[in-house]
Design a protein around this motif. Structure first.
Motif, PDB file in Angstrom:
ATOM      1  N   ALA A 193       0.830  -1.207   0.000  1.00 10.80           N
ATOM      2  CA  ALA A 193       0.000   0.000   0.000  1.00 10.80           C
ATOM      3  C   ALA A 193       0.865   1.259   0.000  1.00 10.80           C
ATOM      4  O   ALA A 193       0.548   2.250  -0.670  1.00 10.80           O
ATOM      5  CB  ALA A 193      -0.924  -0.005   1.219  1.00 10.80           C
ATOM      6  N   ALA A 194       1.974   1.228   0.757  1.00 10.26           N
ATOM      7  CA  ALA A 194       2.866   2.388   0.786  1.00 10.26           C
ATOM      8  C   ALA A 194       3.478   2.637  -0.581  1.00 10.26           C
ATOM      9  O   ALA A 194       3.534   3.781  -1.063  1.00 10.26           O
ATOM     10  CB  ALA A 194       3.968   2.176   1.823  1.00 10.26           C
ATOM     11  N   PHE A 195       3.931   1.574  -1.243  1.00 10.14           N
ATOM     12  CA  PHE A 195       4.480   1.740  -2.594  1.00 10.14           C
ATOM     13  C   PHE A 195       3.410   2.209  -3.563  1.00 10.14           C
ATOM     14  O   PHE A 195       3.691   2.974  -4.494  1.00 10.14           O
ATOM     15  CB  PHE A 195       5.091   0.425  -3.076  1.00 10.14           C
ATOM     16  CG  PHE A 195       6.497   0.206  -2.612  1.00 10.14           C
ATOM     17  CD1 PHE A 195       7.545   0.971  -3.113  1.00 10.14           C
ATOM     18  CD2 PHE A 195       6.785  -0.753  -1.664  1.00 10.14           C
ATOM     19  CE1 PHE A 195       8.847   0.779  -2.690  1.00 10.14           C
ATOM     20  CE2 PHE A 195       8.089  -0.951  -1.225  1.00 10.14           C
ATOM     21  CZ  PHE A 195       9.118  -0.188  -1.732  1.00 10.14           C
ATOM     22  N   GLY A 196       2.170   1.741  -3.376  1.00 10.08           N
ATOM     23  CA  GLY A 196       1.088   2.205  -4.235  1.00 10.08           C
ATOM     24  C   GLY A 196       0.854   3.689  -4.100  1.00 10.08           C
ATOM     25  O   GLY A 196       0.658   4.396  -5.094  1.00 10.08           O
ATOM     26  N   ARG A 197       0.890   4.197  -2.856  1.00  6.50           N
ATOM     27  CA  ARG A 197       0.718   5.644  -2.642  1.00  6.50           C
ATOM     28  C   ARG A 197       1.879   6.424  -3.242  1.00  6.50           C
ATOM     29  O   ARG A 197       1.691   7.491  -3.828  1.00  6.50           O
ATOM     30  CB  ARG A 197       0.584   5.941  -1.154  1.00  6.50           C
ATOM     31  CG  ARG A 197      -0.739   5.479  -0.547  1.00  6.50           C
ATOM     32  CD  ARG A 197      -0.929   6.054   0.842  1.00  6.50           C
ATOM     33  NE  ARG A 197       0.088   5.587   1.761  1.00  6.50           N
ATOM     34  CZ  ARG A 197      -0.020   4.487   2.517  1.00  6.50           C
ATOM     35  NH1 ARG A 197      -1.115   3.732   2.415  1.00  6.50           N
ATOM     36  NH2 ARG A 197       0.933   4.117   3.341  1.00  6.50           N
ATOM     37  N   LEU A 198       3.087   5.906  -3.085  1.00 13.62           N
ATOM     38  CA  LEU A 198       4.249   6.607  -3.639  1.00 13.62           C
ATOM     39  C   LEU A 198       4.200   6.641  -5.162  1.00 13.62           C
ATOM     40  O   LEU A 198       4.581   7.639  -5.785  1.00 13.62           O
ATOM     41  CB  LEU A 198       5.541   5.920  -3.173  1.00 13.62           C
ATOM     42  CG  LEU A 198       5.938   6.118  -1.705  1.00 13.62           C
ATOM     43  CD1 LEU A 198       7.163   5.304  -1.373  1.00 13.62           C
ATOM     44  CD2 LEU A 198       6.158   7.588  -1.382  1.00 13.62           C
ATOM     45  N   SER A 199       3.726   5.549  -5.770  1.00 12.04           N
ATOM     46  CA  SER A 199       3.677   5.515  -7.230  1.00 12.04           C
ATOM     47  C   SER A 199       2.673   6.506  -7.798  1.00 12.04           C
ATOM     48  O   SER A 199       2.744   6.851  -8.963  1.00 12.04           O
ATOM     49  CB  SER A 199       3.326   4.103  -7.702  1.00 12.04           C
ATOM     50  OG  SER A 199       2.028   3.741  -7.255  1.00 12.04           O
ATOM     51  N   GLN A 200       1.717   6.972  -6.969  1.00 11.26           N
ATOM     52  CA  GLN A 200       0.741   7.946  -7.430  1.00 11.26           C
ATOM     53  C   GLN A 200       1.191   9.383  -7.192  1.00 11.26           C
ATOM     54  O   GLN A 200       0.472  10.318  -7.534  1.00 11.26           O
ATOM     55  CB  GLN A 200      -0.599   7.704  -6.725  1.00 11.26           C
ATOM     56  CG  GLN A 200      -1.216   6.356  -7.051  1.00 11.26           C
ATOM     57  CD  GLN A 200      -2.490   6.097  -6.279  1.00 11.26           C
ATOM     58  OE1 GLN A 200      -2.918   6.926  -5.471  1.00 11.26           O
ATOM     59  NE2 GLN A 200      -3.110   4.968  -6.510  1.00 11.26           N
ATOM     60  N   SER A 201       2.357   9.569  -6.588  1.00  3.95           N
ATOM     61  CA  SER A 201       2.851  10.903  -6.292  1.00  3.95           C
ATOM     62  C   SER A 201       3.529  11.480  -7.530  1.00  3.95           C
ATOM     63  O   SER A 201       4.385  10.837  -8.151  1.00  3.95           O
ATOM     64  CB  SER A 201       3.841  10.850  -5.126  1.00  3.95           C
ATOM     65  OG  SER A 201       4.516  12.083  -4.982  1.00  3.95           O
ATOM     66  N   LEU A 202       3.143  12.708  -7.915  1.00  2.10           N
ATOM     67  CA  LEU A 202       3.763  13.372  -9.049  1.00  2.10           C
ATOM     68  C   LEU A 202       5.238  13.620  -8.785  1.00  2.10           C
ATOM     69  O   LEU A 202       6.083  13.464  -9.670  1.00  2.10           O
ATOM     70  CB  LEU A 202       3.036  14.692  -9.335  1.00  2.10           C
ATOM     71  CG  LEU A 202       3.610  15.545 -10.466  1.00  2.10           C
ATOM     72  CD1 LEU A 202       3.573  14.784 -11.786  1.00  2.10           C
ATOM     73  CD2 LEU A 202       2.846  16.853 -10.580  1.00  2.10           C
ATOM     74  N   ARG A 203       5.570  13.996  -7.542  1.00  3.92           N
ATOM     75  CA  ARG A 203       6.962  14.253  -7.208  1.00  3.92           C
ATOM     76  C   ARG A 203       7.804  12.988  -7.378  1.00  3.92           C
ATOM     77  O   ARG A 203       8.895  13.024  -7.939  1.00  3.92           O
ATOM     78  CB  ARG A 203       7.067  14.758  -5.760  1.00  3.92           C
ATOM     79  CG  ARG A 203       8.489  15.136  -5.341  1.00  3.92           C
ATOM     80  CD  ARG A 203       8.579  15.488  -3.874  1.00  3.92           C
ATOM     81  NE  ARG A 203       7.884  16.715  -3.584  1.00  3.92           N
ATOM     82  CZ  ARG A 203       6.727  16.780  -2.927  1.00  3.92           C
ATOM     83  NH1 ARG A 203       6.145  15.676  -2.515  1.00  3.92           N
ATOM     84  NH2 ARG A 203       6.157  17.944  -2.671  1.00  3.92           N
ATOM     85  N   VAL A 204       7.279  11.865  -6.890  1.00  3.19           N
ATOM     86  CA  VAL A 204       8.015  10.599  -7.013  1.00  3.19           C
ATOM     87  C   VAL A 204       8.132  10.179  -8.477  1.00  3.19           C
ATOM     88  O   VAL A 204       9.184   9.698  -8.919  1.00  3.19           O
ATOM     89  CB  VAL A 204       7.304   9.509  -6.178  1.00  3.19           C
ATOM     90  CG1 VAL A 204       7.937   8.145  -6.437  1.00  3.19           C
ATOM     91  CG2 VAL A 204       7.386   9.847  -4.705  1.00  3.19           C
ATOM     92  N   GLN A 205       7.068  10.368  -9.239  1.00  9.46           N
ATOM     93  CA  GLN A 205       7.111   9.983 -10.651  1.00  9.46           C
ATOM     94  C   GLN A 205       8.139  10.808 -11.414  1.00  9.46           C
ATOM     95  O   GLN A 205       8.931  10.258 -12.196  1.00  9.46           O
ATOM     96  CB  GLN A 205       5.727  10.152 -11.271  1.00  9.46           C
ATOM     97  CG  GLN A 205       4.702   9.149 -10.767  1.00  9.46           C
ATOM     98  CD  GLN A 205       3.326   9.381 -11.371  1.00  9.46           C
ATOM     99  OE1 GLN A 205       3.158  10.276 -12.204  1.00  9.46           O
ATOM    100  NE2 GLN A 205       2.348   8.598 -10.963  1.00  9.46           N
ATOM    101  N   LEU A 206       8.140  12.135 -11.207  1.00  5.70           N
ATOM    102  CA  LEU A 206       9.109  12.986 -11.901  1.00  5.70           C
ATOM    103  C   LEU A 206      10.538  12.651 -11.469  1.00  5.70           C
ATOM    104  O   LEU A 206      11.451  12.572 -12.296  1.00  5.70           O
ATOM    105  CB  LEU A 206       8.798  14.455 -11.633  1.00  5.70           C
ATOM    106  CG  LEU A 206       7.493  14.991 -12.237  1.00  5.70           C
ATOM    107  CD1 LEU A 206       7.270  16.430 -11.813  1.00  5.70           C
ATOM    108  CD2 LEU A 206       7.519  14.892 -13.750  1.00  5.70           C
ATOM    109  N   LEU A 207      10.731  12.470 -10.142  1.00  5.50           N
ATOM    110  CA  LEU A 207      12.064  12.126  -9.655  1.00  5.50           C
ATOM    111  C   LEU A 207      12.521  10.788 -10.219  1.00  5.50           C
ATOM    112  O   LEU A 207      13.679  10.625 -10.611  1.00  5.50           O
ATOM    113  CB  LEU A 207      12.054  12.086  -8.125  1.00  5.50           C
ATOM    114  CG  LEU A 207      13.398  11.782  -7.447  1.00  5.50           C
ATOM    115  CD1 LEU A 207      14.418  12.852  -7.792  1.00  5.50           C
ATOM    116  CD2 LEU A 207      13.227  11.682  -5.938  1.00  5.50           C
ATOM    117  N   PHE A 208      11.602   9.835 -10.292  1.00  2.95           N
ATOM    118  CA  PHE A 208      11.948   8.519 -10.849  1.00  2.95           C
ATOM    119  C   PHE A 208      12.362   8.636 -12.309  1.00  2.95           C
ATOM    120  O   PHE A 208      13.349   8.037 -12.742  1.00  2.95           O
ATOM    121  CB  PHE A 208      10.755   7.570 -10.704  1.00  2.95           C
ATOM    122  CG  PHE A 208      10.954   6.243 -11.364  1.00  2.95           C
ATOM    123  CD1 PHE A 208      11.754   5.263 -10.783  1.00  2.95           C
ATOM    124  CD2 PHE A 208      10.356   5.963 -12.591  1.00  2.95           C
ATOM    125  CE1 PHE A 208      11.955   4.035 -11.402  1.00  2.95           C
ATOM    126  CE2 PHE A 208      10.547   4.739 -13.218  1.00  2.95           C
ATOM    127  CZ  PHE A 208      11.347   3.768 -12.613  1.00  2.95           C
TER     128      PHE A 208
END
Length: 466
Positions: A11-26
């Motif tokens: 669930a934590a990884f699912g929330r992180l994958s929906q973050s725009l900041r995390v997506q752009l950083l990735f």
């Protein structure tokens, strides 16, 4: 226990994958690591080539030092005293072993290892195996004064790979450390840039959250970057539509309450009169009036319910197939008794089936309201004619009556809810044409009002054919 831990991690990884900041950083880091991985791969082979080149140059220098130490004695014998510098130049602290061989042009061994492998060409280093170790071998042909016919000797020098590999590793690690620092700085700059770049979006989020339930004033587009301003404009448009819809709902509730208050008060009064009245005839009159008022309020409640269902978004879209000719015939038959009581001539003109697609229930309600209004507003001995046909690829329904008609100045207002023309004597709630317009617009058609021949009103409805 482990399943719950795994589910929480998922669930934590699912929330992180929906973050725009995390997506752009990735995406940024993925691009950086891809480029750096390629650079490290390329730098590894560049370091290997550099280490081989340095080793070959050292081997060539050692072979020249040995070749220059070769001499021919008085008896014509070739001799060599290998200078210590020729071998010590490989002493770099990594424990390399050095091998050499000196031979004459006619193949006699002067000094060194007789079984040392020879490269295919001189001055070009090659890798071979010798005495259980991998070595780098280089051969040099060198002329010696005193040999007949300007003869030459061949000097072959070989060294193990420890220094070469150490040099390659140091060069590659040096490049790797620079690349690592570059990734760290790029990641830091990216995180700071994302934090700064997303700050206006977060301010927009906070501004929307802090608004009250009834606050719909527009947000300033200047609070975000130009790329996000279309989103702010869309939010403002949406809030404006919500505000307009809420205002319409408030007006609707207020008008509905006003329309219901008078019939309810009249019903209460008529019920009280009937209860107190001792005369049977007058009590029956009060009960008849009570039943009439009850029918009126029941009709008003039904129209309110129909209007709410006809509003956009209130029901799931339906694709019923409806024959307007058949529906008009059935509705006219249902109103025949009322028309006969008032001596109204009711007619239907239909050449054949006229098929449309949409919400069948609401389309029938539209016809009911048109025909009911026509009969209601046509005086005694009047006429009502319903025509159903096709023209220009559309279904056309016209309802013509001999009533008083609608002045041209009032025709834009009669489609409003609860609107009634001043001086109208017929009973009504002012919702019939409002229902008609909502249903027709929901079906993708349009409605118009006109003057009938000989006086009266003609309503024309156009709907797309199925």
């Amino acid at each position: 226990m482990f399943s719950s831990v795994y589910s929480k991690i998922g669930a934590a990884f699912g929330r992180l994958s929906q973050s725009l900041r995390v997506q752009l950083l990735f995406l940024v880091l993925l691009t950086l690591f891809g480029a750096i991985g390629f650079n490290l791969y390329d730098s590894f082979w560049s370091a290997d080539a550099t280490a081989r080149l340095v080793t070959d140059r050292t081997l060539l220098a050692s072979a020249r030092v040995i070749a220059e130490a070769v001499r021919v004695d008085e008896g014509g014998n070739v001799q060599v005293d290998v200078p210590p510098a020729a071998l010590e130049m490989f002493d770099t602290g990594f424990g390399d072993r050095v091998f050499y061989q000196v031979t004459t042009v006619w193949g006699n061994l002067v000094s060194g290892f007789p079984d040392l492998p020879l490269p295919a060409a001189q001055r070009v280093g090659e890798d071979h195996a010798f005495h259980g170790a991998d070595v780098r071998v280089l051969m040099l042909d060198h002329p010696v004064v005193g040999l007949p016919n300007d003869g030459t000797i061949s000097v072959t020098v070989a060294v193990t790979h420890k220094s070469q590999y150490a040099m390659r590793r140091q060069l590659w690690l040096s490049d790797f450390s620079k690349q690592f620092v570059l990734v760290f700085l790029a990641s830091l700059v990216t995180i700071l840039g994302l934090q700064r770049g997303l700050a206006p979006a977060l301010r927009l989020r906070d501004a929307v959250r802090e608004r009250g339930r009834n606050r719909f004033d527009p947000l300033p587009p200047e609070m975000v970057q130009s790329e996000l301003r279309p989103l702010v404009h869309a939010l403002n448009d949406h809030m404006q539509r919500v505000q307009s819809q809420m205002a319409a709902q408030r007006r609707f509730v207020s008008n509905a309450a006003h329309q219901l208050r008078t019939p309810l008060a009249l019903i209460s009064t008529q019920a009280s009169v009937a209860a107190r009245e001792g005369d049977a005839v007058r009590r029956d009159e009060a009960l008849v009036a009570l039943r009439t008022s009850t029918r009126q309020i029941s009709r008003l409640a039904g129209q309110l319910l129909t209007l709410s269902r006809a509003e956009p978004g209130s029901r799931r879209p339906r694709g019923d197939v409806t024959d307007l000719s058949k529906a008009a015939r059935e509705i006219l038959e249902a109103h025949a008794e009322e028309a006969l009581k008032r001596n109204i001539d009711v007619g239907l003109e239909a050449d054949g089936p006229v098929i449309v697609e949409g919400d069948g229930t609401m389309l029938r309600e539209m016809l009911v309201n048109l025909i009911d209004n026509a009969i209601r507003y046509s005086g005694a001995d009047g006429r009502v004619t319903v025509s159903v046909g096709q023209a220009d690829g559309s279904a056309v329904v016209t309802v013509e009556d001999s009533g008083p008609g609608i002045p041209e100045s009032e025709r834009d207002h009669v489609f409003e809810r609860f609107y009634r023309i001043m001086g109208t004597e017929s009973e009504g709630s002012g919702l019939g044409l409002a229902i008609v317009r909502e249903v027709i617009e929901g079906a993708g058609g349009w409605v118009s009002l006109g003057d009938a021949e000989g006086g009266g009103l003609i309503v024309t409805v156009r709907l797309p054919l199925a």
